[in-house]
Design a protein around this motif. Sequence first.
Motif, PDB file in Angstrom:
ATOM      1  N   MET A   1     -43.582  20.776  76.496  1.00 53.33           N
ATOM      2  CA  MET A   1     -42.834  21.761  75.723  1.00 53.33           C
ATOM      3  C   MET A   1     -41.934  21.096  74.681  1.00 53.33           C
ATOM      4  O   MET A   1     -41.793  21.606  73.562  1.00 53.33           O
ATOM      5  CB  MET A   1     -41.975  22.620  76.659  1.00 53.33           C
ATOM      6  N   VAL A   2     -41.322  19.990  75.024  1.00 53.37           N
ATOM      7  CA  VAL A   2     -40.424  19.310  74.084  1.00 53.37           C
ATOM      8  C   VAL A   2     -41.184  18.796  72.871  1.00 53.37           C
ATOM      9  O   VAL A   2     -40.612  18.610  71.787  1.00 53.37           O
ATOM     10  CB  VAL A   2     -39.687  18.167  74.801  1.00 53.37           C
ATOM     11  N   ALA A   3     -42.494  18.600  73.008  1.00 57.83           N
ATOM     12  CA  ALA A   3     -43.293  18.116  71.888  1.00 57.83           C
ATOM     13  C   ALA A   3     -43.345  19.097  70.732  1.00 57.83           C
ATOM     14  O   ALA A   3     -43.772  18.742  69.622  1.00 57.83           O
ATOM     15  CB  ALA A   3     -44.707  17.799  72.360  1.00 57.83           C
ATOM     16  N   CYS A   4     -42.878  20.351  70.939  1.00 58.01           N
ATOM     17  CA  CYS A   4     -42.865  21.334  69.848  1.00 58.01           C
ATOM     18  C   CYS A   4     -41.889  20.940  68.741  1.00 58.01           C
ATOM     19  O   CYS A   4     -41.986  21.446  67.622  1.00 58.01           O
ATOM     20  CB  CYS A   4     -42.548  22.715  70.388  1.00 58.01           C
ATOM     21  N   PHE A   5     -40.954  20.025  69.028  1.00 61.77           N
ATOM     22  CA  PHE A   5     -39.997  19.581  68.008  1.00 61.77           C
ATOM     23  C   PHE A   5     -40.532  18.406  67.181  1.00 61.77           C
ATOM     24  O   PHE A   5     -39.866  17.970  66.235  1.00 61.77           O
ATOM     25  CB  PHE A   5     -38.684  19.160  68.670  1.00 61.77           C
ATOM     26  N   ASP A   6     -41.701  17.903  67.505  1.00 59.67           N
ATOM     27  CA  ASP A   6     -42.251  16.763  66.760  1.00 59.67           C
ATOM     28  C   ASP A   6     -42.716  17.188  65.369  1.00 59.67           C
ATOM     29  O   ASP A   6     -42.699  16.383  64.434  1.00 59.67           O
ATOM     30  CB  ASP A   6     -43.398  16.130  67.529  1.00 59.67           C
ATOM     31  N   THR A   7     -43.124  18.439  65.240  1.00 61.62           N
ATOM     32  CA  THR A   7     -43.525  18.962  63.932  1.00 61.62           C
ATOM     33  C   THR A   7     -42.342  19.713  63.322  1.00 61.62           C
ATOM     34  O   THR A   7     -41.450  20.170  64.047  1.00 61.62           O
ATOM     35  CB  THR A   7     -44.718  19.919  64.076  1.00 61.62           C
ATOM     36  N   PRO A   8     -42.279  19.838  62.000  1.00 63.03           N
ATOM     37  CA  PRO A   8     -41.140  20.515  61.360  1.00 63.03           C
ATOM     38  C   PRO A   8     -40.960  21.939  61.885  1.00 63.03           C
ATOM     39  O   PRO A   8     -41.919  22.717  61.998  1.00 63.03           O
ATOM     40  CB  PRO A   8     -41.504  20.506  59.875  1.00 63.03           C
ATOM     41  N   VAL A   9     -39.721  22.275  62.200  1.00 63.18           N
ATOM     42  CA  VAL A   9     -39.378  23.599  62.730  1.00 63.18           C
ATOM     43  C   VAL A   9     -38.929  24.472  61.565  1.00 63.18           C
ATOM     44  O   VAL A   9     -37.925  24.185  60.906  1.00 63.18           O
ATOM     45  CB  VAL A   9     -38.266  23.499  63.782  1.00 63.18           C
ATOM     46  N   SER A  10     -39.673  25.520  61.290  1.00 62.69           N
ATOM     47  CA  SER A  10     -39.363  26.414  60.172  1.00 62.69           C
ATOM     48  C   SER A  10     -39.602  27.858  60.602  1.00 62.69           C
ATOM     49  O   SER A  10     -40.119  28.128  61.690  1.00 62.69           O
ATOM     50  CB  SER A  10     -40.222  26.079  58.946  1.00 62.69           C
ATOM     51  N   ARG A  11     -39.233  28.768  59.711  1.00 62.39           N
ATOM     52  CA  ARG A  11     -39.395  30.185  60.026  1.00 62.39           C
ATOM     53  C   ARG A  11     -40.854  30.597  60.110  1.00 62.39           C
ATOM     54  O   ARG A  11     -41.172  31.634  60.705  1.00 62.39           O
ATOM     55  CB  ARG A  11     -38.708  31.036  58.964  1.00 62.39           C
TER      56      ARG A  11
END
Length: 594
Positions: A526-536
Amino acid sequence: LHSQLSPIMPRKATESKTSSAALDSQKKNDSANGGSELRGKRAAGSAISMDAEPVNKSKKARIEKAEDAQNSVVEDKDLESLGAEEAIKLIQDIEQECRESLSKGAQAKRILELCVHNSSKVRTSSLRALCRIVSVWMQAGYLAQVSPEDKSKTAKLRSWCRKFYMSGVAAAVIRMVSFGSTQEQVCALRCAAGLCAREAECKVVSAPLTDSTLSRALEAAISCGHALSPDSIKVLSEEYCIKFLDFRKELYRCCERACSSSASPGDSDISEEQLITSANALDLLLACPPAGADDLFVEATGNEMSDKKAYGLAIFATLRRPMHTNTFKKVLSVLKDDVIPHLNQPLLLADFLTRSYDEGGVISMLALNGLFHLIHKHNLDYPEFYPKLYALLSVETLMARHRKKFFTLAEMFLRSSLLPAYLVGAFVKRAARLALVAPTPCVPLCIVFIFNLIRRHQSIHSLLHRGARTLQPGEKSSFDGLVAAAKGTDPYDDSQQDPADCNALASSLWELTLLKHHAHPDIATMVACFDTPVSRQRTALDVEEAASMTFFSLVDREATRRVKAGTDVPVAIARPDGVMSAMTAAFMSPAEKQ
């Protein structure tokens, strides 16, 4: 009129004057004539036979009256022993007689005695019969108010009928509302409503609703000492409150009167009945909002306040009383949608909501939901809102049953893009810090909360881009060592209760680096979701799914996971030389191992 009064009003015993006069004349004839014995006997016998007839009739009437009274006493004693079918048949017969002729009105007392029969069916049947009987009397004018100076027989009859209604029938209705079963309570409430309409039509009371049997029955239902049944609430709501404006307002006034004369939240001695009264009043007010038809149950009396004002007075009087925890939760959960839209001055709820926040737990969270609505829709100035929300974000909240509700509302409170960056950053940092010490099933909820806030607020992306502290050469890379090293240089102060003083924006989300090495593989994924840019443009994560995780669900997921063929599954710390050697080494002492 005398024939109607005779079986109801007491009669004085009278003696026949004719019989005494006849005996006196007999004695005079015997002494004056001095005739033959035969003629005297015949004269005396003739006089006695002619004049004694009224005496025999009067004696016979008294004997019959005594026998009737004795039979009535015997029948009254046997009323309790009657079966249900026999009692209902007796009620029907007496009702028919009383409705056909007022001269049989005294028999209605026997129906009143059957209101305490051991059969519920008999009790409800007797109450309905009494209501139908007194309705006939009302239409005939026998329940009208009587002047004290009026001493006529008609006034006495009216006085008896009115006393029988007030102290008998109305008391039976209120008693059944207070102590009856669900079916009996519903029956009594319907009877009270029917009597109220008849009282207003026939001018039995001066104030058609305030002084009516219905008003007393509603107060008795609210203060009955046990929770109102859903059937009773449904009958009052659907059959009367939705249809009639004045009925709604009278219900609100009854709730206000029942709640105004009891304890306040600060009292130390609070009985269980007072708590139940508060719960009953709130149930009725929530089920009967001021929204419905404007028809009148009785004639308008003029100078009446609006139903919204009456509803507001009843709500505020009820909320000032002490309540059960479950009642607190119920009213706070529906306050925004079911109560505030019907109030003329919703800002008056601010005191109640701030007092509810001090209760702690889920009540505090629900109270903040109401405060947020007042801030957002009614311009309430409450600067302590976000500090109180920040204080509720704790490990106890993560482990509570209402955690899904809390984080759903927290995301809604922090949704506005006009919120300052330091405020949102403080919530993100606190959630990240909690993820390090919370139980494993609670960690996904923290990750989802952090992701959704960063996705919505671009101003706090610096927390992701600012690099975390790297380990020095020779430092341990254990979990505890990294936590201690990071906390030693982290400018974020988690001991501060005010988000403005915690200095969150100067920190970074180094906690996510630790979570990538979590023992549970699902959390690391689940933490791997922050490896890619977080945008709207990215889809928000589901709070409900994360909140539903438990230890059992995590174990079941691991137990049912399919393992690819050829994959080595670790089962021990070190690879043993063989099965027997491993078992032998487990039971060897240190000396034997050497």
